[in-house]
Design an enzyme around this catalytic site. Structure first.
Site, PDB file in Angstrom:
ATOM      1  N   ARG B 280       4.053   4.224  -5.031  1.00 28.38           N
ATOM      2  CA  ARG B 280       3.621   4.431  -3.636  1.00 28.38           C
ATOM      3  C   ARG B 280       2.863   5.769  -3.615  1.00 28.38           C
ATOM      4  NH1 ARG B 280       8.553   7.191  -1.259  1.00 28.38           N
ATOM      5  NH2 ARG B 280       7.088   8.944  -1.358  1.00 28.38           N
ATOM      6  N   HIS B 284       6.136   8.398   1.943  1.00 32.21           N
ATOM      7  CA  HIS B 284       7.169   7.690   2.456  1.00 32.21           C
ATOM      8  C   HIS B 284       6.834   7.156   3.777  1.00 32.21           C
ATOM      9  CE1 HIS B 284      10.573   5.248   3.694  1.00 32.21           C
ATOM     10  NE2 HIS B 284      10.854   6.157   4.879  1.00 32.21           N
ATOM     11  N   TYR B 293       8.470  16.766  -3.838  1.00 33.12           N
ATOM     12  CA  TYR B 293       9.171  16.362  -4.944  1.00 33.12           C
ATOM     13  C   TYR B 293       8.814  15.535  -6.030  1.00 33.12           C
ATOM     14  CZ  TYR B 293       9.247  12.171  -1.724  1.00 33.12           C
ATOM     15  OH  TYR B 293       8.597  11.264  -0.791  1.00 33.12           O
TER      16      TYR B 293
END
Lengths: 404, 392
Positions: B280, B284, B293
């Site tokens: 990804r 998100h 993160y």
């Protein structure tokens, strides 16, 4: 004799029926009933216009003296008609719809050759095959989701929860997908599912199998809820629910499956949004549904002996409430007692109390009283279990209190 | 041997536990190497000219970039990109037919694009204007089109998996030459619905493809915190489902795997599980900043070294079906069209207020009519508080 036909906006040949007129119409002899019983009622969600089923017509003048309406004459008096138990009525309704429309299918645990835990689907797998009467693994959320996906692609599934309580596992699918997808898709996908199963307090089934889910589901936008209580309305509601384009949750009760009644041979359906006048009266409106209807009618016997004249309405439609019928009754009697099996907090009764207070406050001579089960998990011990459920004696006391 | 319900079971007389993981991880099917060269002796399903594949991947990428920027500029309320997963989207789409019903999670707009959803239609949904098929009720990227057999995105994770099983069941009853296809992420495979749906599909012998885009992350949760199995592919066997692990950034491998799976699903009436390994690259969604993160280096590496579009482009160009010129032409054209679509969608009127109350049921019941009346009354007495771009 035929019921009054109100033209106002009614597009279909439905009869609208004002309960206040029931006495006028109730007088004619019952042999006129054949005309009524042939009328098909198209289930629509416009409650103010669509009435019928002629149930009110069947209550003659005699009934007011005879408090127990359900036994004596919910039977059809055309001469024909057949007697059966409530679970058989459900099965008959389901089978007729499956015959009529090849898209109707059934899915759930043990619904196939086992015939269902309460025998509602008995014989259907033999007749329609294993694919149309589908046995699923134990995964309520998954098979409810499956039913929703099948409905979106053109089938009309009837999803059975072995016990309503198990459908708590399906809450996500019911609330988020079933109730919402017609709306969020902009009307592109319809979800004509029927979700049904037995709920309510039985005989020592234990707390987890004595759930009353109707109150939990009541808030979900997009679904309709009905509760059946007699073989007649069980079959009628089952058929109407299957034909409805909206998702319908049909609540049955574990203890009512063996009720016997004579129902018409001719095809009929009941209106999903309509309440049922069980016993017309003058002094007080008693609103109830499902098993509590019988406790109320038992109390009614005692009340009649004591000189009271209660009007008993089986609300049947839990979402939306039939405020038309209920309202007319409140306007007549000015006193309301709600008798339900739900818990005191957040039950159907709580919701109904609010609706009545909001809409009919001016017509009330006394506060709305609601008798419900206590906010406790249902105990297993038979004696305790009996006292978590509203008993006829309590109903009598409540009526006496309200009618002082 | 024990004659047990379900089949005979041999006995063993040693205490032996099945290991929690096998020695070797399940290998990953791939056809193209990192440089877009076809690996020698690799097998794949031929498809002829794949000019549309590339152009759709490019379009998807441009759309994502423009919408992401639009959200950052405050023109859009929300967006979720598909960056890094273009091959999964387009190659899967190319392997399906229009009759196959798709149940997306929310990172699969490429399938809609492939099937003919226009740039304007995408823009309309994102802006929730009166031309949106969803009538402005859902948040951006929650597309749905019944005519393109793409079921409206429901935000809840993995609920579409059992829905897809239901659709497959429906196709099976109708004996259609089509299957149901559903997508979900590595995070979605932890949901109960995943397990219920796979089990159900296997027992029902339903023709459904479960395609998992294992992109390494579920918002900020890496796969090591999502499951302890060897990814998602090994879970198929637990339910009796044939499965394959594919390089999700390899368009040829993706296409071949989906094509082969589809054949089996329809002819053999069985579900299949495809785990597409990918990454990804984007956040998100616009509500997330993934640099918090994970390392920027990791994101860069996947975006450069294993970019699905670059690899496929190299292969396609080497076959003479694409060129730099074609690409730059396409890019400038799409960018212009996309910006225009955005402009038009933005200026377009919102749906009428009555759409707040319609489609809850087939016909609005009395209580909803009452609610609408109350809302309209309130608006009448407080016109200054009511948004000017929502017609009454």
């Amino acid at each position: 004799m035929s019921a009054i036909i109100r033209g106002a906006g009614a597009a279909t040949a439905l009869s609208t029926f004002n309960p206040v007129d029931s006495k006028k119409l109730a007088a004619p002899s019952r042999t006129n009933l054949p005309a009524r019983s042939k009328r098909y009622i198209v289930a629509g969600s416009d409650a103010s216009k669509s009435f019928g089923s002629g149930l009110r017509v069947r209550h003659s003048q005699k009934l007011i003296a005879n408090a127990v309406a359900t036994k004596a004459d919910t039977s059809v008096t055309t001469g024909t008609g057949h007697e059966l138990l409530l679970y058989e009525a459900l099965q008959e309704g389901l089978e007729e719809e499956m015959d009529r429309d090849p898209h109707v299918c059934v899915m759930g645990e043990d619904v196939g050759h086992y015939g269902g835990s309460y025998k509602v689907t008995k014989g259907l797998a033999d007749k329609f095959g294993d694919l149309r009467v589908l046995d699923t693994p134990i995964c309520e959320n998954a098979f409810t989701g499956m039913g929703i996906g099948a409905a979106m692609t053109g089938l009309r599934p009837v999803i059975e929860g072995m016990n309503m309580g198990f459908l708590l596992l399906a809450f996500n699918q019911i609330s988020n997908n079933c109730g919402m997808l017609h709306y969020t898709s902009g009307g592109q996908f319809t979800i004509p599912v029927v979700i049904r199963g037995p709920g309510g307090v039985g005989r020592q089934l234990g707390a987890e199998h004595s759930q009353r889910l109707e109150s939990y589901f009541q808030s979900i936008p997009g679904i309709q809820m009905v509760a059946c209580s007699t073989p007649y309305n069980a079959k009628g509601l089952m058929k109407a629910a299957i034909r409805s384009e909206n998702p319908v949750i049909l609540f049955e009760h574990v203890l009512l499956y063996n009720l016997k009644e004579k129902i018409p041979d001719e095809e009929y359906i009941c209106n999903l949004e309509e309440a049922e006048m069980v016993r017309p009266g003058e002094h007080i409106t008693i609103l109830t549904y499902s098993r509590m209807r019988y406790h109320v009618m038992q109390a009614a016997k005692t009340l009649v002996n004591k000189g009271y004249d209660p009007e008993v309405i089986d609300i049947r439609s839990l979402k939306p409430f039939d405020l038309y019928t209920i309202g007319n009754s409140v306007k007549k009697t000015h006193r309301v007692l709600i008798v339900e099996e739900c818990m005191r907090t957040g039950g159907i009764g709580a919701s109904l109390t609010a609706a009545i207070n909001e809409n009919f406050h001016d017509y009330l001579d006394a506060p709305v009283m609601c008798l419900s089960s206590q906010d406790v998990p249902t105990p297993y011990a038979g004696t305790l279990e009996e006292w978590t459920v509203v008993q006829p004696a309590q109903i009598v006391t409540a009526v006496e209190q309200l009618c002082q | 041997v024990l004659d047990f319900p379900g089949g005979k079971v041999a006995f063993t007389h040693e205490i032996q536990f099945i290991s929690e993981s096998s020695q070797e991880r399940v290998p990953c099917y791939s056809v193209l190497d990192d440089n877009g060269q076809q690996i020698t002796n690799s097998h794949f399903v031929q498809r002829g000219s794949s000019g549309e594949d590339v152009s759709d991947m490019v379009t998807l990428q441009i759309m994502d970039n423009i919408y992401y920027e639009a959200q950052r500029q405050g023109r859009l309320s929300f967006y979720a990109t598909t960056i890094g997963e273009e091959a999964i989207n387009i190659a899967s789409a190319a392997a399906l037919i229009s009759g196959d019903v798709i149940f997306p999670q929310y990172r699969e707009p490429g399938l809609l694009l492939w099937r003919g959803f226009t740039l304007q239609e995408f823009a309309n949904q994102c802006f929730g204007n009166k031309s949106d098929y969803g009538k402005g009720r859902q948040m951006p990227v929650h597309y749905g089109s019944n005519k393109l057999n793409y079921f409206t995105v429901s935000a809840t994770i993995a609920t579409q998996l059992p829905n897809a099983v239901g659709a497959a069941y429906s196709l099976k009853i109708d004996r259609k030459n089509a299957c149901a296809v559903t997508f979900f992420g590595n995070g979605g495979s932890s949901e109960g619905d995943f397990h219920g749906a796979l089990n159900l599909a296997a027992v029902m012998e339903a023709p459904v493809l479960f395609i998992c885009w294992n992109n390494g992350w579920a918002i900020s949760t890496p796969t090591s915190y999502q499951f302890r199995s060897d990814g998602v592919v090994v879970k198929g066997r637990a339910y009796g489902i044939r499965s394959i692990r594919v390089d999700g950034n390899d368009a040829l491998a993706m296409y071949s795997a989906v094509h082969a799976a589809r054949e089996m699903a329809i002819t053999e009436h069985r579900p299949l599980l495809i785990e597409a390994l990918t990454y990804r690259v984007g956040h998100h969604s616009t509500s997330d900043d993934s640099t918090r993160y994970r390392s920027a280096y990791e994101i860069e590496w996947w975006n450069k070294a294993r970019n699905p579009l670059s690899r496929f482009r190299t292969w396609i160009e080497s076959n003479g079906w694409w060129s730099d010129e074609a690409e730059s032409d396409l890019r400038s054209r799409i960018k212009k069209e996309m910006l225009e679509a955005l402009r038009v969608a933005e200026k377009s009127e919102k749906p009428n207020l009555k759409n707040m109350f319609s489609d809850v049921y087939d016909v609005p019941p009395p209580n909803l009519k009452e609610h609408e009346f109350v809302v309209r009354q309130t608006i009448k007495s407080h016109t200054q508080d009511y948004p000017s771009n929502v017609p009454l």
